[in-house]
Write a protein that holds these residues in place. Sequence first.
Motif, PDB file in Angstrom:
ATOM      1  N   LEU A  20     -40.592 -78.963   6.192  1.00 45.92           N
ATOM      2  CA  LEU A  20     -40.650 -77.619   6.778  1.00 45.92           C
ATOM      3  C   LEU A  20     -39.395 -76.820   6.426  1.00 45.92           C
ATOM      4  O   LEU A  20     -39.476 -75.614   6.147  1.00 45.92           O
ATOM      5  N   LYS A  21     -38.251 -77.473   6.427  1.00 44.66           N
ATOM      6  CA  LYS A  21     -37.014 -76.782   6.051  1.00 44.66           C
ATOM      7  C   LYS A  21     -37.071 -76.334   4.593  1.00 44.66           C
ATOM      8  O   LYS A  21     -36.656 -75.221   4.255  1.00 44.66           O
ATOM      9  N   LYS A  22     -37.600 -77.195   3.733  1.00 42.12           N
ATOM     10  CA  LYS A  22     -37.727 -76.843   2.315  1.00 42.12           C
ATOM     11  C   LYS A  22     -38.715 -75.696   2.109  1.00 42.12           C
ATOM     12  O   LYS A  22     -38.589 -74.925   1.163  1.00 42.12           O
ATOM     13  N   MET A  23     -39.702 -75.600   2.985  1.00 39.87           N
ATOM     14  CA  MET A  23     -40.714 -74.547   2.864  1.00 39.87           C
ATOM     15  C   MET A  23     -40.170 -73.187   3.291  1.00 39.87           C
ATOM     16  O   MET A  23     -40.828 -72.167   3.092  1.00 39.87           O
ATOM     17  N   GLY A  24     -38.980 -73.159   3.893  1.00 38.63           N
ATOM     18  CA  GLY A  24     -38.374 -71.883   4.289  1.00 38.63           C
ATOM     19  C   GLY A  24     -38.380 -71.639   5.774  1.00 38.63           C
ATOM     20  O   GLY A  24     -38.452 -70.485   6.229  1.00 38.63           O
ATOM     21  N   LEU A  25     -38.278 -72.703   6.569  1.00 40.05           N
ATOM     22  CA  LEU A  25     -38.313 -72.564   8.024  1.00 40.05           C
ATOM     23  C   LEU A  25     -37.201 -71.652   8.543  1.00 40.05           C
ATOM     24  O   LEU A  25     -37.427 -70.849   9.454  1.00 40.05           O
TER      25      LEU A  25
END
Length: 547
Positions: A525-530
């Motif tokens: 999720l952090k990599k997805m731009g959270l």
Amino acid sequence: MGKQKRLHKMRGKWGPLTLSLVLAAGLLSGCSGSASEGEAENKTDKLANLNETGMPIVKEPIELTFFTGKSPTNGSKFEDTLIWKTYSQMSNVQVKFNLVPFETLTEKRNLALAGGDYPDVFYSARVGSAELARYGQQGVFIPLNNLIDKYAPNFKKLMEKYPDIRKGLTMPDGNIYSLPSFYDPDLLSMLIGTPLWINQDWLKKLGMEEPQTTEEFYKYLQAVKATDLNGNGKHDEIPYSAGGVTSLIDHMKGAWGLGTSGLGHKLVDVDPGTGKLRFIKTMPQYKEVLQFISKLYKEGLIDPEIFTIEGSALNAKGQAGLLGSTVVPNPETVMGRKEFTGLGALKGPHGDQLYAHVKVPMVHVGAFAITNKDPYPEATIRWMDYFYSDEGAKLYFMGKEGETYTSDASGNLKYVDEITNNPDGLTQDQALAKYFTWLGGSYPGFVTEKYFKGSETLPNSMAAAEKAKPYAVKNILYNFNYTPEETEVMSSIGKDIEDYTAEMEAKFINGSASFDQWDGYVNNLKKMGLDQYMSVYQAAYDRYQAE
């Protein structure tokens, strides 16, 4: 002298063509003027046909076409129901409802909007804020600000009483492009909508008290699975079933202190400690919620068909007397079962007790939107505004006195016996479908206890709301409206995050993903731009608070 001769020769050569061009231009100009004059005359004629107050709305009949969401509980043709036959005669407005099942609504609505093949009005079509902003700026949805001021006195009065309506409807460009489905904020049973119901008869047979904690609920489900409570010699009882697991998650998360802002924002809520938004679905408490529900699923306490079951199949299981607990509007109306009672807020393992399953009073922002193809926007807004009045609400929800309802000396309204105790064995919802189209929700209008006599205002629903009331979310956040740049983030990164969290929720619950993968899920999720997603969300929340 030579130059003048050349000019003279050119005039001689091009004169007729020039004249032709001039004449053509004049003709085009004349045509253009005639078209403008024609449009103005047409507009004048339409306004002349309009009555600004009272009924009928128009002197001579007009026709409109609506893109309309349809619930499985609705009949197959809206035009044949009592409500629309009556209103058509009253208003002189004939509406053709093009029905689209809610299951395929989003896809078909998006195709219609993107392809330009859309009707005069989107009605009960669940148009979201992002679509309203995008297609409003493109001119597909027309601004309603001035139309509301001039032709919608009932809705204008409602906005004045509840300022959050205007705040939630106004897009970043300052325009209002829709009218909503709005529930009376004081009618908690409607805001709950679908309580967590438990079989009271089975509780008595088991010698158990009504569950007050998540652990007691778990023990009840175990007992249902182990006991032939319906006495048919089979272990076919289903401890819990519903249409998907989302509703159970939303009922359980309050027992872990999550969902402080209600159901309007499923992925975020307000942190009680900091007053800032927090992303719920990566929190340790949320992991515990999913672990609890996963335990129920693995132990066979949740219907194995929960991820795929349709509403009609769920209702059939209820009618057959197989369910120990469920989440529906009311088992009495959709399943014909009167033995269920609604639970209040369950206390969780850490002492949290919050009833988070509370809807935003403005349930659907885009329940009614007029498009640029509508030739009669003034009449159309008047057509809709009627249902924000007492008289209109009574017609829409109760129908005709003597035919569908009766009233006592105190003015209390009640459906006739044909609806509440149908001689052909129909459930209340099945009997209502002949007369009304509000079943299944998403309709534009104003819902109050006085006129709404659906499942949410039956005595057992009202009793469930009373149990929930001491622990119900108080500071419900309405929808946020985003700038075009923010919308781009929310429709790309935000959509990916929503889809991924929903996918992983199901996998964690059904066991196809191990909770050992939780850290990897959070990192993805952090990599997805959270962080960017939450930054945009927080900016919109800050604007919302400032307004």
